[in-house]
Write a protein that holds these residues in place. Structure first.
Motif, mmCIF file in Angstrom:
data_model
loop_
_atom_site.group_PDB
_atom_site.id
_atom_site.type_symbol
_atom_site.label_atom_id
_atom_site.label_comp_id
_atom_site.label_asym_id
_atom_site.label_seq_id
_atom_site.Cartn_x
_atom_site.Cartn_y
_atom_site.Cartn_z
ATOM 1 N N TYR A 79 0.835 -1.200 0.000
ATOM 2 C CA TYR A 79 0.000 0.000 0.000
ATOM 3 C C TYR A 79 0.873 1.255 0.000
ATOM 4 N N VAL A 80 0.760 2.048 -1.053
ATOM 5 C CA VAL A 80 1.544 3.272 -1.192
ATOM 6 C C VAL A 80 0.643 4.502 -1.272
ATOM 7 N N GLY A 81 -0.672 4.304 -1.142
ATOM 8 C CA GLY A 81 -1.614 5.407 -1.294
ATOM 9 C C GLY A 81 -1.403 6.534 -0.305
ATOM 10 N N ALA A 82 -1.177 6.201 0.969
ATOM 11 C CA ALA A 82 -1.013 7.235 1.987
ATOM 12 C C ALA A 82 0.255 8.048 1.752
ATOM 13 N N ARG A 83 1.347 7.365 1.453
ATOM 14 C CA ARG A 83 2.608 8.060 1.196
ATOM 15 C C ARG A 83 2.500 8.972 -0.023
ATOM 16 N N LYS A 84 1.950 8.448 -1.096
ATOM 17 C CA LYS A 84 1.841 9.244 -2.318
ATOM 18 C C LYS A 84 0.929 10.450 -2.120
ATOM 19 N N ALA A 85 -0.169 10.259 -1.390
ATOM 20 C CA ALA A 85 -1.089 11.368 -1.147
ATOM 21 C C ALA A 85 -0.432 12.440 -0.289
ATOM 22 N N ALA A 86 0.314 12.028 0.733
ATOM 23 C CA ALA A 86 1.004 12.996 1.589
ATOM 24 C C ALA A 86 2.035 13.797 0.795
ATOM 25 N N GLU A 87 2.785 13.116 -0.035
ATOM 26 C CA GLU A 87 3.788 13.801 -0.861
ATOM 27 C C GLU A 87 3.129 14.751 -1.847
ATOM 28 N N GLU A 88 1.993 14.332 -2.412
ATOM 29 C CA GLU A 88 1.291 15.187 -3.372
ATOM 30 C C GLU A 88 0.709 16.418 -2.680
ATOM 31 N N LEU A 89 0.144 16.247 -1.483
ATOM 32 C CA LEU A 89 -0.386 17.399 -0.754
ATOM 33 C C LEU A 89 0.726 18.384 -0.423
ATOM 34 N N ALA A 90 1.882 17.875 -0.019
ATOM 35 C CA ALA A 90 3.019 18.750 0.275
ATOM 36 C C ALA A 90 3.434 19.541 -0.964
ATOM 37 N N THR A 91 3.473 18.866 -2.108
ATOM 38 C CA THR A 91 3.828 19.530 -3.365
ATOM 39 C C THR A 91 2.813 20.603 -3.722
ATOM 40 N N LEU A 106 -6.831 18.343 8.259
ATOM 41 C CA LEU A 106 -7.687 17.270 8.749
ATOM 42 C C LEU A 106 -7.456 16.033 7.898
ATOM 43 N N ASP A 107 -7.135 14.935 8.556
ATOM 44 C CA ASP A 107 -6.976 13.639 7.902
ATOM 45 C C ASP A 107 -8.320 12.941 7.967
ATOM 46 N N GLN A 108 -9.042 12.961 6.830
ATOM 47 C CA GLN A 108 -10.384 12.375 6.761
ATOM 48 C C GLN A 108 -10.267 10.862 6.546
ATOM 49 N N ASP A 168 -7.068 24.410 6.515
ATOM 50 C CA ASP A 168 -6.301 24.902 5.366
ATOM 51 C C ASP A 168 -6.090 23.810 4.327
ATOM 52 N N ALA A 169 -6.078 22.569 4.781
ATOM 53 C CA ALA A 169 -5.852 21.438 3.875
ATOM 54 C C ALA A 169 -6.456 20.179 4.485
ATOM 55 N N MET A 170 -6.703 19.209 3.617
ATOM 56 C CA MET A 170 -7.192 17.904 4.047
ATOM 57 C C MET A 170 -6.540 16.831 3.205
ATOM 58 N N ILE A 171 -6.467 15.645 3.789
ATOM 59 C CA ILE A 171 -6.019 14.468 3.062
ATOM 60 C C ILE A 171 -7.039 13.373 3.316
ATOM 61 N N CYS A 172 -7.317 12.584 2.283
ATOM 62 C CA CYS A 172 -8.349 11.557 2.382
ATOM 63 C C CYS A 172 -7.872 10.355 1.574
ATOM 64 N N THR A 173 -7.361 9.342 2.247
ATOM 65 C CA THR A 173 -6.794 8.183 1.555
ATOM 66 C C THR A 173 -7.476 6.902 2.012
ATOM 67 N N GLY A 174 -7.723 5.998 1.065
ATOM 68 C CA GLY A 174 -8.329 4.715 1.401
ATOM 69 C C GLY A 174 -9.784 4.816 1.808
ATOM 70 N N VAL A 175 -10.414 5.941 1.514
ATOM 71 C CA VAL A 175 -11.798 6.183 1.933
ATOM 72 C C VAL A 175 -12.766 5.970 0.777
ATOM 73 N N PHE A 176 -12.442 6.544 -0.378
ATOM 74 C CA PHE A 176 -13.290 6.338 -1.552
ATOM 75 C C PHE A 176 -12.882 5.029 -2.225
ATOM 76 N N THR A 177 -13.479 3.970 -1.717
ATOM 77 C CA THR A 177 -13.200 2.611 -2.163
ATOM 78 C C THR A 177 -14.456 1.796 -1.960
ATOM 79 N N TYR A 178 -14.413 0.499 -2.169
ATOM 80 C CA TYR A 178 -15.600 -0.330 -2.037
ATOM 81 C C TYR A 178 -16.068 -0.412 -0.586
#
Length: 254
Positions: A79-91, A106-108, A168-178
């Protein structure tokens, strides 16, 4: 063994109503099937979370999985979704001149805190965690990267737990799934952002093309109504050892 795909750089132009966004394709991005050969003890519990029909079933599944979730997802599933999302939000924060040190995030659907762990390493000290499972949040507490914990589900009405424009920002990983949240919760998630705030979100491979789920239509309406602008959209790997990809999207609230 997990392998990391190389992402191409992207250039995009956006307007408020009709953003033209390049979807960047990366290796192993589009798989949607489970790899039956990659079996392990808690795989049945993982599939239970996908098949949950209500909040109680979801919480019961995560209660069984909480203590081994990180090992099963990152180490065994790749699982690399959380890492990639965090890096993308930082960028994206850097591009939007949002200072991570002052950014309230907020980490949703925070779960055990995988995204928060990576955000903390990237210089974000002001993190709150929201998740429906108290057992998962209890695991996240040990990371000492969150300031506040909110045990609640993501729904179409979160006024009691999330003031409008509070983050100011949010991250949402592994939530929009089945089996997890419905597409119509996305506008409510966005409501919690200030104008100019950013949400980086993963959408499991296949969901964008799933008309019954309807997330593409929800996003299209939000763009047309000038609720959000798409800052970046990448189709990339998600569960590398399972051959599953995701759409990694960053929205700016208008």
């Amino acid at each position: 063994q997990a392998h990391h795909s190389t992402e191409k750089s992207e250039t995009m132009t956006t307007t408020n109503k009709t953003p033209a966004v390049e979807i960047v394709m990366t290796k192993d991005a589009c798989g949607a099937a489970h790899n039956a050969a990659n079996e392990y003890e808690n795989k049945a519990v993982w599939l239970e979370t996908y098949n949950a029909t209500n909040d109680a079933e979801m919480c019961a599944s995560y209660k069984k999985w909480a203590k081994t979730y990180d090992e099963d997802t990152e180490d065994k599933m790749g699982y690399v979704g959380a890492r990639k999302a965090a890096e993308e939000l930082a960028t994206q924060c850097k591009q939007a001149n949002i200072d991570p040190a002052k950014c309230r995030v907020l980490d949703q659907g925070a779960g055990t805190g995988l995204a928060g762990k990576y955000l903390q390493k990237l210089g974000f000290p002001n993190l709150d965690a929201l998740d429906i499972s108290q057992d998962m949040l209890d695991q996240a507490k040990s990371l000492e990267c969150y300031n506040k914990f909110i045990c609640a589900g993501i729904s179409t009405d979160m006024n009691d737990i999330m003031p409008t424009g509070a983050y100011d920002a949010m991250i949402c990983t592994g939530v929009f799934t089945y089996g997890h949240v419905k597409a119509d919760t996305l506008p409510e998630i966005i409501r919690g952002l200030r104008v100019g705030g950013l949400l980086t979100c993963t959408f499991r491979g296949g969901l964008m093309d799933d008309k019954e789920f309807g997330i593409a239509a929800v996003i299209g309406t939000m763009i047309t109504d000038s609720v959000v602008r798409v800052q970046s959209w990448k189709r990339t790997s998600y569960l590398e050892n399972e051959g599953v990809g995701c759409d990694l999207v960053t929205f700016m609230k208008l």
